[in-house]
Design a protein around this motif. Structure first.
Motif, PDB file in Angstrom:
ATOM      1  N   ALA A   1      66.645  18.581  18.704  1.00  0.00           N
ATOM      2  CA  ALA A   1      68.020  18.925  19.065  1.00  0.00           C
ATOM      3  C   ALA A   1      68.067  19.798  20.310  1.00  0.00           C
ATOM      4  O   ALA A   1      68.939  19.632  21.178  1.00  0.00           O
ATOM      5  N   VAL A   2      67.136  20.731  20.422  1.00  0.00           N
ATOM      6  CA  VAL A   2      67.128  21.649  21.561  1.00  0.00           C
ATOM      7  C   VAL A   2      66.734  20.921  22.836  1.00  0.00           C
ATOM      8  O   VAL A   2      67.411  21.026  23.876  1.00  0.00           O
ATOM      9  N   ARG A   3      65.636  20.155  22.788  1.00  0.00           N
ATOM     10  CA  ARG A   3      65.096  19.534  24.003  1.00  0.00           C
ATOM     11  C   ARG A   3      65.937  18.366  24.504  1.00  0.00           C
ATOM     12  O   ARG A   3      65.942  18.063  25.696  1.00  0.00           O
ATOM     13  N   SER A   4      66.655  17.715  23.616  1.00  0.00           N
ATOM     14  CA  SER A   4      67.464  16.564  24.031  1.00  0.00           C
ATOM     15  C   SER A   4      68.760  16.978  24.715  1.00  0.00           C
ATOM     16  O   SER A   4      69.418  16.164  25.367  1.00  0.00           O
ATOM     17  N   GLY A   5      69.149  18.229  24.569  1.00  0.00           N
ATOM     18  CA  GLY A   5      70.424  18.679  25.112  1.00  0.00           C
ATOM     19  C   GLY A   5      71.564  18.559  24.126  1.00  0.00           C
ATOM     20  O   GLY A   5      72.707  18.925  24.435  1.00  0.00           O
ATOM     21  N   MET A   6      71.285  18.036  22.928  1.00  0.00           N
ATOM     22  CA  MET A   6      72.333  17.901  21.905  1.00  0.00           C
ATOM     23  C   MET A   6      72.957  19.244  21.569  1.00  0.00           C
ATOM     24  O   MET A   6      74.188  19.377  21.450  1.00  0.00           O
ATOM     25  N   LEU A   7      72.132  20.280  21.415  1.00  0.00           N
ATOM     26  CA  LEU A   7      72.623  21.603  21.047  1.00  0.00           C
ATOM     27  C   LEU A   7      73.549  22.161  22.124  1.00  0.00           C
ATOM     28  O   LEU A   7      74.626  22.708  21.828  1.00  0.00           O
TER      29      LEU A   7
ATOM     30  N   LEU B   1      75.256  11.832  14.649  1.00  0.00           N
ATOM     31  CA  LEU B   1      73.808  11.600  14.572  1.00  0.00           C
ATOM     32  C   LEU B   1      73.246  11.306  15.962  1.00  0.00           C
ATOM     33  O   LEU B   1      73.865  10.601  16.759  1.00  0.00           O
ATOM     34  N   PHE B   2      72.038  11.828  16.216  1.00  0.00           N
ATOM     35  CA  PHE B   2      71.380  11.667  17.511  1.00  0.00           C
ATOM     36  C   PHE B   2      69.946  11.186  17.274  1.00  0.00           C
ATOM     37  O   PHE B   2      68.988  11.916  17.542  1.00  0.00           O
ATOM     38  N   PRO B   3      69.767   9.971  16.765  1.00  0.00           N
ATOM     39  CA  PRO B   3      68.417   9.527  16.368  1.00  0.00           C
ATOM     40  C   PRO B   3      67.548   9.140  17.560  1.00  0.00           C
ATOM     41  O   PRO B   3      67.985   8.467  18.486  1.00  0.00           O
ATOM     42  N   TYR B   4      66.301   9.584  17.496  1.00  0.00           N
ATOM     43  CA  TYR B   4      65.292   9.148  18.451  1.00  0.00           C
ATOM     44  C   TYR B   4      64.261   8.260  17.762  1.00  0.00           C
ATOM     45  O   TYR B   4      63.408   7.666  18.408  1.00  0.00           O
TER      46      TYR B   4
ATOM     47  N   ARG C   1      73.943  11.039  30.355  1.00  0.00           N
ATOM     48  CA  ARG C   1      74.541   9.726  30.094  1.00  0.00           C
ATOM     49  C   ARG C   1      75.531   9.767  28.941  1.00  0.00           C
ATOM     50  O   ARG C   1      76.644   9.222  29.032  1.00  0.00           O
ATOM     51  N   ASP C   2      75.146  10.411  27.833  1.00  0.00           N
ATOM     52  CA  ASP C   2      75.959  10.368  26.609  1.00  0.00           C
ATOM     53  C   ASP C   2      76.773  11.632  26.357  1.00  0.00           C
ATOM     54  O   ASP C   2      77.676  11.628  25.525  1.00  0.00           O
TER      55      ASP C   2
ATOM     56  N   ALA D   1      83.842  14.273  24.354  1.00  0.00           N
ATOM     57  CA  ALA D   1      85.226  13.787  24.266  1.00  0.00           C
ATOM     58  C   ALA D   1      85.561  13.358  22.842  1.00  0.00           C
ATOM     59  O   ALA D   1      86.658  13.633  22.333  1.00  0.00           O
ATOM     60  N   GLN D   2      84.619  12.678  22.178  1.00  0.00           N
ATOM     61  CA  GLN D   2      84.861  12.232  20.807  1.00  0.00           C
ATOM     62  C   GLN D   2      84.943  13.408  19.845  1.00  0.00           C
ATOM     63  O   GLN D   2      85.786  13.427  18.935  1.00  0.00           O
TER      64      GLN D   2
END
Length: 314
Positions: free
Chosen positions: A75-81, A252-255, A284-285, A291-292
């Motif tokens: 979560a941290v490295r993907s930028g999700m957080l 959900l942010f599955p890798y 990209r996402d 927005a969602q």
């Protein structure tokens, strides 16, 4: 209507009833009330009325938003957080409820992190509970706070959240189940909207899932088994949430494989929504996700409802 409008027969139970004097109106030549076009309840198929207190299970509760956020290394490295914190912060001014809105946060990796957001603090206080079997809720009165009163503390928390776990993130461990139980304990007296953000398959504590992906089953009749949950924990949890007026939105942010079939039971049975962003990339996402999330948080929302059904003899 009979007796020139002085009595009326129920079209459900056929019982004759007296027409109140303040509601009386003469009938026309067809036997219909002359004011039927002026009264929606006599001319429309569906009519809404403001229900009196007798129809309430309990007084209207404060609009409540509780965020359950995965802070594992993925979560941290993907930028999700970072993207999650940005979206929530931008939505604060538009959350329903005005001065009554309540808000709270829990984060989790291999343990559950609670946050004291009391308005008299200069910065939020984190309390870590690592015993997932004997989970307890510290500071129950300060985990769900009035947004207006604790606005400065909430904004401080959201500004620091992306970097709080960046130095030593926990890899490959996620205790989603215990975090959901903890959030439920905090919310159950009020109800409201719970937003869950998950970047990997839960593998610790209650609700832990196991990989079920089997390429040999693809294209065969047994493939349908992969589309159905093979455990009832999330379904049972969702039913308990629903009984306490808690709706779950899941992001959900599955890798890699995550068993969305099992996780989807939560939003499915609590009138929530599920969003998935495979291989999440913040450039990209990120704008689409933010927005969602903003739309889900700020849209017109019914937090509680009572349904009563009347039907004919047949």
């Amino acid at each position: 209507w009979v007796e020139n409008g002085r009595r009326w027969r129920c079209n459900m139970c056929a019982q004759l009833n007296e027409c109140p004097s303040n509601y009386f109106c003469h009938l026309d030549e067809t036997g219909q009330r002359r004011d039927r076009d002026q009264r929606p309840e006599l001319s429309k198929g569906v009519v809404e009325f403001i229900a009196p207190a007798e129809y309430m299970v309990r007084p209207p509760q404060e609009p409540t938003f509780f965020f359950v956020i995965d802070v594992s290394a993925t979560a941290v490295r993907s930028g999700m957080l970072e993207s999650t914190a940005n979206a929530i912060r931008k939505s604060l001014d538009d959350l329903p409820g005005r001065g009554r809105t309540k808000i709270g946060f829990i984060t989790y990796d291999n343990s559950v992190h609670y946050y004291n957001l009391a308005s008299d603090l200069s910065a939020p206080q984190m309390v870590v509970v690592s015993d997932l079997k004997e989970l307890f809720v510290p500071l129950p009165d300060s985990l769900l706070v009035n947004l207006q009163e604790s606005r400065a503390v909430v904004e401080s928390f959201l500004e620091n959240l992306p970097t709080m776990f960046s130095k030593n993130p926990v890899a490959s461990m996620s205790c989603l189940g215990p975090a959901l139980k903890a959030a439920f304990t905090v919310m159950k007296q009020i109800g409201g909207k719970m937003c869950v953000f998950q970047s990997m398959m839960p593998n610790l504590g209650d609700g832990a899932l196991r990989p079920r992906e089997n390429p040999a089953m693809m294209g065969t009749p047994n493939e349908t088994k992969l589309l159905r949950p093979d455990m009832t924990w999330y379904k049972d949890t969702a039913i308990e949430f629903s009984r306490q007026q808690i709706s779950v939105d899941m992001f959900l942010f599955p890798y890699q494989y995550m068993d969305i079939a099992a996780l989807a039971e939560l939003p499915k049975l609590t009138a929530g929504q599920l969003y998935s962003y495979p291989g999440f990339n913040i450039e990209r996402d990120g704008p689409t996700f933010e927005a969602q999330l903003n739309k889900r948080l700020t849209q017109t929302t019914a937090f509680e409802a009572v349904m009563r059904i009347r039907c004919t003899k047949g």
